[in-house]
Write a protein that holds these residues in place. Structure first.
Motif, mmCIF file in Angstrom:
data_model
loop_
_atom_site.group_PDB
_atom_site.id
_atom_site.type_symbol
_atom_site.label_atom_id
_atom_site.label_comp_id
_atom_site.label_asym_id
_atom_site.label_seq_id
_atom_site.Cartn_x
_atom_site.Cartn_y
_atom_site.Cartn_z
ATOM 1 N N ARG A 1 -16.997 21.571 -8.419
ATOM 2 C CA ARG A 1 -16.028 20.747 -7.675
ATOM 3 C C ARG A 1 -14.566 21.154 -7.898
ATOM 4 N NH1 ARG A 1 -18.491 14.617 -8.438
ATOM 5 N NH2 ARG A 1 -20.674 15.153 -8.064
ATOM 6 N N GLY A 2 -14.355 22.296 -8.523
ATOM 7 C CA GLY A 2 -12.972 22.715 -8.752
ATOM 8 C C GLY A 2 -12.871 23.631 -9.952
ATOM 9 N N ARG A 3 -11.680 23.710 -10.525
ATOM 10 C CA ARG A 3 -11.439 24.577 -11.678
ATOM 11 C C ARG A 3 -10.845 23.783 -12.822
ATOM 12 N NH1 ARG A 3 -8.956 30.276 -9.364
ATOM 13 N NH2 ARG A 3 -10.572 30.692 -7.812
ATOM 14 N N VAL A 4 -11.388 24.013 -14.009
ATOM 15 C CA VAL A 4 -10.862 23.365 -15.208
ATOM 16 C C VAL A 4 -9.695 24.199 -15.731
ATOM 17 C CG1 VAL A 4 -11.406 22.497 -17.509
ATOM 18 C CG2 VAL A 4 -13.188 22.577 -15.756
ATOM 19 N N ASP A 5 -8.582 23.547 -16.044
ATOM 20 C CA ASP A 5 -7.402 24.278 -16.502
ATOM 21 C C ASP A 5 -7.692 25.080 -17.770
ATOM 22 O OD1 ASP A 5 -5.725 23.572 -14.464
ATOM 23 O OD2 ASP A 5 -4.877 21.841 -15.473
ATOM 24 N N VAL A 6 -8.250 24.424 -18.787
ATOM 25 C CA VAL A 6 -8.513 25.085 -20.071
ATOM 26 C C VAL A 6 -9.851 24.602 -20.617
ATOM 27 C CG1 VAL A 6 -7.720 25.488 -22.443
ATOM 28 C CG2 VAL A 6 -6.036 25.219 -20.597
ATOM 29 N N VAL A 7 -10.674 25.540 -21.085
ATOM 30 C CA VAL A 7 -11.906 25.203 -21.804
ATOM 31 C C VAL A 7 -11.821 25.835 -23.184
ATOM 32 C CG1 VAL A 7 -14.408 25.486 -21.918
ATOM 33 C CG2 VAL A 7 -13.308 25.025 -19.721
ATOM 34 N N ASN B 1 -12.457 13.095 -14.325
ATOM 35 C CA ASN B 1 -13.570 12.194 -14.014
ATOM 36 C C ASN B 1 -13.980 12.291 -12.545
ATOM 37 O OD1 ASN B 1 -13.731 11.193 -16.638
ATOM 38 N ND2 ASN B 1 -12.142 9.650 -16.246
ATOM 39 N N LEU B 2 -12.988 12.395 -11.656
ATOM 40 C CA LEU B 2 -13.272 12.454 -10.230
ATOM 41 C C LEU B 2 -14.104 13.692 -9.885
ATOM 42 C CD1 LEU B 2 -12.731 11.177 -7.426
ATOM 43 C CD2 LEU B 2 -10.713 12.664 -7.263
ATOM 44 N N LYS B 3 -13.763 14.812 -10.494
ATOM 45 C CA LYS B 3 -14.467 16.063 -10.203
ATOM 46 C C LYS B 3 -15.598 16.347 -11.195
ATOM 47 C CE LYS B 3 -10.650 18.109 -7.657
ATOM 48 N NZ LYS B 3 -9.883 19.326 -7.355
ATOM 49 N N ASN B 4 -15.786 15.413 -12.146
ATOM 50 C CA ASN B 4 -16.894 15.499 -13.098
ATOM 51 C C ASN B 4 -17.008 16.880 -13.756
ATOM 52 O OD1 ASN B 4 -19.015 14.575 -14.598
ATOM 53 N ND2 ASN B 4 -20.554 14.753 -12.965
ATOM 54 N N TYR B 5 -15.870 17.365 -14.269
ATOM 55 C CA TYR B 5 -15.860 18.682 -14.913
ATOM 56 C C TYR B 5 -16.878 18.821 -16.048
ATOM 57 C CZ TYR B 5 -11.505 19.821 -12.429
ATOM 58 O OH TYR B 5 -10.581 20.094 -11.462
ATOM 59 N N PRO B 6 -17.091 17.790 -16.894
ATOM 60 C CA PRO B 6 -18.037 17.962 -18.007
ATOM 61 C C PRO B 6 -19.450 18.318 -17.568
ATOM 62 C CG PRO B 6 -16.649 16.044 -18.388
ATOM 63 C CD PRO B 6 -16.385 16.490 -16.975
ATOM 64 N N GLU B 7 -19.822 17.953 -16.329
ATOM 65 C CA GLU B 7 -21.167 18.241 -15.837
ATOM 66 C C GLU B 7 -21.488 19.731 -15.906
ATOM 67 O OE1 GLU B 7 -23.700 17.063 -11.860
ATOM 68 O OE2 GLU B 7 -21.638 17.773 -11.628
ATOM 69 N N ARG B 8 -20.479 20.559 -15.647
ATOM 70 C CA ARG B 8 -20.651 22.018 -15.649
ATOM 71 C C ARG B 8 -21.087 22.534 -17.026
ATOM 72 N NH1 ARG B 8 -20.176 26.685 -17.093
ATOM 73 N NH2 ARG B 8 -18.975 28.370 -16.164
ATOM 74 N N PHE B 9 -20.783 21.791 -18.089
ATOM 75 C CA PHE B 9 -21.040 22.275 -19.448
ATOM 76 C C PHE B 9 -22.106 21.449 -20.173
ATOM 77 C CE2 PHE B 9 -16.598 22.799 -18.183
ATOM 78 C CZ PHE B 9 -16.496 24.185 -18.183
ATOM 79 N N ALA B 10 -22.894 20.706 -19.414
ATOM 80 C CA ALA B 10 -23.876 19.793 -20.003
ATOM 81 C C ALA B 10 -24.928 20.521 -20.835
ATOM 82 C CB ALA B 10 -24.552 18.976 -18.906
#
Length: 520
Positions: A452-458, A484-493
């Motif tokens: 759903r997008g790009r995370v600034d920093v991981v 939360n809106l783009k649910n970034y944590p889902e990508r790293f589950a």
């Protein structure tokens, strides 16, 4: 006893001195025999600085001088049967760093004069190319044997001005003039060998010397410089055991740390794992792990070229390039990737034969940390000691999973240092985070894609994965809302680590962190 300890050739690049004074020598003479008995009598080799190019040239000097006694016990002793002595002209251009046209011409005059006296010629003030031509012919006539020409670090006079077109053109013309006889004198030459870091185009440097064989990426010569893991395990096992005993760890742990810090170089594909020899020998000599390669100097030309091409720190690693990119002439580059590769800041990590594409990345921890330290002043205008202290404490906070303390410390630090340029856009703070977190020895990446997008920093530590969203002159609440809106944590589950969300807002007026929110 100390007197029985291994003697490491730290800073010694003269083959006969290493052999006569019983320093450690990793046997590369089989490669030398192969190279000197190949079809081409003109050879060019590119390798990063401190990788043994000068020692290789010196070994060739001793070999062509017929000094058989120096090769006792080495591969060359069983391979060579003739041991003919040839006249050798050896020019070390590393003396010509940071010079202008007049000083470069004086240095060439100095080098030529020494050889002219040795072969009974009157030193003259003539053009360097005419003097070199006369010198080659005299050496041939006087000895009855063809001449060997060795030019070490041929590009040294040009590297510091590669970003300055006017000065580059002036010095390049001087060097082109000096090298020009090498093709015209072909009947009098036995072997010509040049080393360097970069490849300046043959047209502009060697004029019509289009018969030179570039072996820099040839698989048979992948390990001609540097130390392979096999060589380390077979010729340096005692050194590894001694280091393990001193640091009170197992030999397996020592190998793992040596690999993490100094391994990772590949100059073709496939290639054996190659360690930086300068760093490896220093680590054994000192009995500790240090930043030796960067400690020997960060080239100013690299920083200038990064600025010229607008390359951000996070863009240095994890790149891809076609094979043609490695052969791009330095002075006509439209991309910094060839220079980063040739200089040793990135190296080959993989190759996809189906699309002829190489994967390039920073080779090891030593290079990554050294590179980031050299780039940090562009983002944090502070004294080195203050910055180093801050990073050390920050590292402790992150190891303790205390991101709140880490951000509080960084907020205080940034508010007390001088104003930095380019702080008016979000990317500045993103790159600053990338550098600082890289210095912690943790995995860090920016602009990481998600569905759903790009995370600034991981940021990934041994115990936690942090997903960070950065805002400038907004609020941490807005940043958290986006996570939360783009649910970034889902990508790293499936990463196997607990995921922590970090929302940060920067205050451009105060040039520091404004507020932040941390949620597990």
């Amino acid at each position: 006893m100390e007197s029985l300890q291994r003697r490491y050739p730290i800073g010694i690049q003269t083959f006969f001195k290493i052999r006569e004074e019983n320093y450690l020598y990793i046997d590369k003479t089989e490669y030398i025999y192969q190279m000197t008995h190949s079809a081409s009598g003109y050879v060019f080799l590119s390798r990063p600085r401190r990788f043994g190019k000068s020692l290789l040239a010196s070994t060739l000097h001793s070999y062509f001088s017929g000094r058989k006694e120096l090769f006792r016990g080495l591969a060359m002793e069983r391979l060579e049967t003739e041991w003919t002595e040839y006249p050798v002209l050896h020019f070390d251009m590393s003396m010509a760093k940071h010079v202008d046209k007049e000083r470069l011409e004086r240095l060439l005059d100095f080098m030529l004069s020494d050889y002219e006296r040795a072969f009974g010629l009157d030193a003259t003030d003539g053009d360097a190319n005419l003097r070199l031509t006369r010198l080659i012919k005299r050496a041939y006539e006087q000895t009855g044997r063809q001449v060997v020409v060795l030019i070490d670090e041929y590009d040294a006079p040009l590297l510091d001005v590669v970003h300055e077109k006017e000065n580059l053109d002036v010095l390049r013309n001087v060097m082109r003039n000096f090298y020009s006889p090498l093709k015209a004198c072909d009947p009098y030459l036995k072997f010509v060998f040049l080393t360097g870091i970069t490849k300046f185009s043959q047209l502009s440097i060697f004029s019509e010397l289009n018969n030179i064989k570039n072996i820099s990426m040839d698989e048979p010569y992948a390990a001609i410089c540097g130390i392979t893991e096999e060589e380390m395990l077979t010729q340096m096992q005692e050194d590894m055991d001694r280091l393990a005993a001193k640091l009170d760890v197992t030999p397996e742990e020592i190998l793992e740390k040596l690999k993490e810090n100094y391994d990772g170089y590949h100059f073709t594909f496939p290639s054996p794992d190659i360690y930086n020899p300068f760093s490896l020998l220093n680590a054994f000599a000192d009995g500790k792990f240090g930043s030796y390669w960067f400690g020997s100097g960060t080239p100013t030309y690299l920083i200038k070229m990064l600025e010229k091409f607008g390359v951000e720190p996070s863009e240095i690693g994890n790149n891809h390039a076609e094979v043609s990119a490695f052969d791009a002439p330095t002075e006509t580059m439209t991309d910094i990737i060839p220079l980063l590769y040739q200089s040793g800041y990135i190296t080959i990590k993989d190759y996809d034969e189906s699309i002829d594409l190489y994967t390039l990345d920073i080779p090891n921890k030593e290079v990554r940390l050294g590179l980031m330290k050299s780039l940090l002043p562009n983002y944090v205008a502070s004294k080195t000691r203050e910055t180093t202290t801050m990073v050390a404490y920050l590292s402790r906070d992150i190891r303790n999973d205390d991101m709140d303390s880490a951000l509080r410390r960084l907020q205080t630090f940034l508010s007390t240092i001088p104003y930095c340029d380019n702080t008016g856009y979000e990317g500045h703070y993103q790159q600053m985070f990338y550098i600082i977190f890289s210095l912690l020895g943790s995995f860090v990446d920016v602009e990481v894609r998600t569905p759903r997008g790009r995370v600034d920093v991981v940021l990934r530590t041994k115990t936690t994965l942090y997903v960070m969203e950065l805002k400038l002159d907004r609020t941490a609440g807005e940043a958290m809302e986006q996570i939360n809106l783009k649910n970034y944590p889902e990508r790293f589950a499936l990463c196997g680590l607990p995921v922590v969300k970090v929302a940060i807002n920067f205050d451009s007026e105060r040039c520091t962190i404004g507020d932040w929110i941390i949620e597990k």
